[in-house]
Design an enzyme around this catalytic site. Structure first.
Site, PDB file in Angstrom:
ATOM      1  CD  GLU A 157      -3.710  -2.618  11.372  1.00 53.62           C
ATOM      2  OE1 GLU A 157      -4.673  -3.240  11.974  1.00 53.62           O
ATOM      3  OE2 GLU A 157      -3.720  -1.599  11.234  1.00 53.62           O
TER       4      GLU A 157
ATOM      5  CD  GLU B  99      -3.861   2.474  12.192  1.00 51.15           C
ATOM      6  OE1 GLU B  99      -3.364   2.062  11.013  1.00 51.15           O
ATOM      7  OE2 GLU B  99      -3.280   2.186  13.272  1.00 51.15           O
TER       8      GLU B  99
ATOM      9  N   GLY C 246      -4.833   0.806   8.194  1.00 51.20           N
ATOM     10  CA  GLY C 246      -4.464   2.054   7.988  1.00 51.20           C
ATOM     11  C   GLY C 246      -5.840   2.888   7.534  1.00 51.20           C
TER      12      GLY C 246
HETATM   13  C1  LIG Z   1       1.646   3.676   3.514  1.00 45.13           C
HETATM   14  C2  LIG Z   1       2.729   3.247   2.829  1.00 45.13           C
HETATM   15  C3  LIG Z   1       2.476   1.731   2.544  1.00 45.13           C
HETATM   16  C4  LIG Z   1       3.910   1.295   2.175  1.00 45.13           C
HETATM   17  C5  LIG Z   1       4.403  -0.082   2.921  1.00 45.13           C
HETATM   18  C6  LIG Z   1       3.571  -0.221   3.998  1.00 45.13           C
HETATM   19  C7  LIG Z   1       4.442  -0.200   5.044  1.00 45.13           C
HETATM   20  C8  LIG Z   1       3.692  -0.803   6.259  1.00 45.13           C
HETATM   21  C9  LIG Z   1       4.143   0.386   7.263  1.00 45.13           C
HETATM   22  C10 LIG Z   1       2.985   1.294   7.480  1.00 45.13           C
HETATM   23  C11 LIG Z   1       1.519   0.624   7.775  1.00 45.13           C
HETATM   24  C12 LIG Z   1       1.181   1.164   9.064  1.00 45.13           C
HETATM   25  C13 LIG Z   1      -0.139   0.761   9.598  1.00 45.13           C
HETATM   26  C14 LIG Z   1      -1.260   0.036   8.623  1.00 45.13           C
HETATM   27  C15 LIG Z   1      -1.158  -1.085   8.269  1.00 45.13           C
HETATM   28  C16 LIG Z   1      -2.229  -1.664   7.484  1.00 45.13           C
HETATM   29  O1  LIG Z   1      -3.230  -1.205   7.134  1.00 45.13           O
HETATM   30  S1  LIG Z   1      -1.878  -3.565   7.082  1.00 45.13           S
HETATM   31  C17 LIG Z   1      -3.365  -3.831   5.972  1.00 45.13           C
HETATM   32  C18 LIG Z   1      -4.613  -3.933   6.805  1.00 45.13           C
HETATM   33  N1  LIG Z   1      -5.698  -4.149   5.675  1.00 45.13           N
HETATM   34  C19 LIG Z   1      -5.932  -5.523   5.479  1.00 45.13           C
HETATM   35  O2  LIG Z   1      -5.197  -6.634   5.988  1.00 45.13           O
HETATM   36  C20 LIG Z   1      -6.884  -5.694   4.493  1.00 45.13           C
HETATM   37  C21 LIG Z   1      -6.572  -6.518   3.274  1.00 45.13           C
HETATM   38  N2  LIG Z   1      -7.500  -6.654   2.241  1.00 45.13           N
HETATM   39  C22 LIG Z   1      -8.763  -7.673   2.552  1.00 45.13           C
HETATM   40  O3  LIG Z   1      -8.814  -8.486   3.643  1.00 45.13           O
HETATM   41  C23 LIG Z   1      -9.589  -7.827   1.346  1.00 45.13           C
HETATM   42  O4  LIG Z   1      -8.976  -7.409   0.203  1.00 45.13           O
HETATM   43  C24 LIG Z   1     -10.788  -7.185   1.470  1.00 45.13           C
HETATM   44  C25 LIG Z   1     -10.628  -5.725   2.047  1.00 45.13           C
HETATM   45  C26 LIG Z   1     -11.564  -8.102   2.656  1.00 45.13           C
HETATM   46  C27 LIG Z   1     -11.648  -7.387   0.336  1.00 45.13           C
HETATM   47  O5  LIG Z   1     -11.706  -8.719   0.155  1.00 45.13           O
HETATM   48  P1  LIG Z   1     -12.283  -9.017  -1.382  1.00 45.13           P
HETATM   49  O6  LIG Z   1     -13.740  -8.242  -1.471  1.00 45.13           O
HETATM   50  O7  LIG Z   1     -12.210 -10.707  -1.579  1.00 45.13           O
HETATM   51  O8  LIG Z   1     -11.344  -8.110  -2.419  1.00 45.13           O
HETATM   52  P2  LIG Z   1      -9.825  -8.807  -2.722  1.00 45.13           P
HETATM   53  O9  LIG Z   1      -9.837  -9.578  -4.052  1.00 45.13           O
HETATM   54  O10 LIG Z   1      -9.166  -9.258  -1.569  1.00 45.13           O
HETATM   55  O11 LIG Z   1      -9.070  -7.264  -3.247  1.00 45.13           O
HETATM   56  C28 LIG Z   1      -9.351  -6.826  -4.232  1.00 45.13           C
HETATM   57  C29 LIG Z   1      -8.101  -6.233  -4.847  1.00 45.13           C
HETATM   58  O12 LIG Z   1      -7.422  -5.397  -3.880  1.00 45.13           O
HETATM   59  C30 LIG Z   1      -6.232  -5.851  -3.269  1.00 45.13           C
HETATM   60  N3  LIG Z   1      -6.133  -5.314  -1.893  1.00 45.13           N
HETATM   61  C31 LIG Z   1      -6.919  -5.285  -0.894  1.00 45.13           C
HETATM   62  N4  LIG Z   1      -6.725  -4.776   0.185  1.00 45.13           N
HETATM   63  C32 LIG Z   1      -5.052  -4.444  -0.004  1.00 45.13           C
HETATM   64  C33 LIG Z   1      -4.106  -3.845   0.718  1.00 45.13           C
HETATM   65  N5  LIG Z   1      -4.389  -3.554   1.931  1.00 45.13           N
HETATM   66  N6  LIG Z   1      -2.807  -3.434   0.211  1.00 45.13           N
HETATM   67  C34 LIG Z   1      -2.791  -3.880  -1.141  1.00 45.13           C
HETATM   68  N7  LIG Z   1      -3.718  -4.784  -2.096  1.00 45.13           N
HETATM   69  C35 LIG Z   1      -4.946  -4.673  -1.426  1.00 45.13           C
HETATM   70  C36 LIG Z   1      -6.288  -7.274  -3.416  1.00 45.13           C
HETATM   71  O13 LIG Z   1      -4.984  -7.758  -3.310  1.00 45.13           O
HETATM   72  C37 LIG Z   1      -6.961  -7.353  -4.775  1.00 45.13           C
HETATM   73  O14 LIG Z   1      -6.203  -7.210  -5.832  1.00 45.13           O
HETATM   74  P3  LIG Z   1      -5.954  -8.256  -7.017  1.00 45.13           P
HETATM   75  O15 LIG Z   1      -5.767  -9.393  -6.318  1.00 45.13           O
HETATM   76  O16 LIG Z   1      -4.821  -7.750  -7.819  1.00 45.13           O
HETATM   77  O17 LIG Z   1      -7.310  -8.075  -7.583  1.00 45.13           O
END
Ligand SMILES: CCCCCCCCCCCCC/C=C/C(=O)SCCNC(=O)CCNC(=O)[C@H](O)C(C)(C)COP(=O)(O)OP(=O)(O)OC[C@H]1O[C@@H](n2cnc3c(N)ncnc32)[C@H](O)[C@@H]1OP(=O)(O)O
Length: 274
Positions: free
Chosen positions: A147, A127, A124
């Site tokens: 995703e 996007e 997102g």
């Molecule tokens: C908008 C309303 C939302 C409400 C509910 C959603 C409903 C869904 C419908 C709407 C969605 C429509 C379309 C969009 C879909 C998406 O976007 S799906 C998610 C896509 N993104 C990802 O898959 C990325 C996920 N994150 C990662 O892969 C990694 O975090 C990273 C970006 C590569 C960074 O890695 P690193 O440096 O190792 O850091 P981390 O330790 O992983 O992250 C730090 C903390 O941040 C938290 N975090 C990271 N990304 C997210 C996320 N997308 N959502 C929630 N939290 C996230 C991560 O958990 C860590 O937290 P802590 O463990 O507490 O430190």
């Protein structure tokens, strides 16, 4: 009282998850949830919608808008995965519609919006950047639609806008594989318009662009944006409906529940194809 990611002001009020600053001809909109890499929560989407409505109602004197992620590690790392686990397919589709409405509000704003990416722009988050007029990025930036790693598909317009920017073949590869682009490849394929060494240069460069735009007739710039977005968006209505239905179907799969659980439990997912 603290906000969902633990930030609070001295009065105990939740710190705002989106900040708007007007600075001369430039408005800076900052998404501020750095502990969750600025992941999009319903609160963030609501706050973005409010800020965009305010800018649309009072664009006075502004020549452009910068959309920024706080914290220096991410622009926006996607929708908030921790909020997905409990959603029903219909709630997921409703949230996707909410995200589409915010993207449409960015495109409808009579002001150029520059996505200033410093770090991750994923899911997102990419996007949201694609709904902006163009993307400036630092060398530390990465882009992707991961995703599919969660058993999902893009739900905020990625299947509509990404092919327009990078072409259908690369868009399919990125969405099917979930792989990330570094800033070099992103610039090469036209996803990133200008690259900067660091955040300071990024924001200075974006402000400079807004000042350049500000020397032109605001009416002409607004009309040019309306025509450019409108012309690009002719099939959007159909494509948007197709995407939201596909997103709803993804929410119905066991694989989506497993993908979300695996991310939150910090393990590899075990997809079954159901
Ligand atoms: C908008 C309303 C939302 C409400 C509910 C959603 C409903 C869904 C419908 C709407 C969605 C429509 C379309 C969009 C879909 C998406 O976007 S799906 C998610 C896509 N993104 C990802 O898959 C990325 C996920 N994150 C990662 O892969 C990694 O975090 C990273 C970006 C590569 C960074 O890695 P690193 O440096 O190792 O850091 P981390 O330790 O992983 O992250 C730090 C903390 O941040 C938290 N975090 C990271 N990304 C997210 C996320 N997308 N959502 C929630 N939290 C996230 C991560 O958990 C860590 O937290 P802590 O463990 O507490 O430190």
């Amino acid at each position: 009282m603290t906000s969902d990611d633990g930030t609070a002001t001295s009065e105990g009020l939740a710190a705002p998850v989106v900040r708007l600053e007007r600075d001369g001809r430039t408005a800076v909109v900052t998404i501020d949830r750095p502990k969750a890499l600025n992941a999009l929560s319903p609160e963030v989407l609501d706050a973005l919608a409010d800020v965009l409505a305010e800018l649309a109602a009072e664009p006075g004197g502004l020549a452009g808008v910068l959309l920024v992620g706080a914290g220096g590690r991410a622009f926006v790392a996607g929708a908030d995965i921790s909020a997905m686990a409990e959603l029903t397919p219909d709630e997921g589709a409703q949230t996707a519609e909410h995200g589409h409405a915010v993207a449409a509000a960015i495109e409808a704003l009579p002001l150029p919006v520059i996505a200033c990416v410093d770090g991750y722009a994923l899911g997102g988050g990419l996007e949201l950047a694609l709904a902006c007029d163009f993307i400036y990025a630092t060398e530390a930036s990465h882009f992707g639609q991961p995703e599919v790693h969660l058993g999902l598909i893009p739900g905020f317009g990625g299947t509509v806008r990404l092919p327009r920017v990078v072409g259908p073949a690369l868009a399919k590869e990125l969405i099917y594989t979930g792989r990330q682009l570094d800033v070099e490849e992103a610039a090469r394929v036209g996803l990133v318009t200008r690259r900067f060494d660091d955040r300071e240069a990024l924001l200075a460069g974006a402000r400079e662009t807004v000042e350049l735009i500000g020397r032109n007739a605001a009416t002409a710039v607004g009309l040019a944006k309306r025509v450019l977005v409108g012309a690009a968006g002719t099939p959007t209505a159909t494509a948007t409906l197709l995407e939201i239905e596909g997103f709803r179907d993804a929410f119905r799969t066991e694989d989506m529940r497993e993908g979300v659980a695996a991310f939150l439990e910090k393990r590899d997912p075990d997809f079954t194809g159901r």
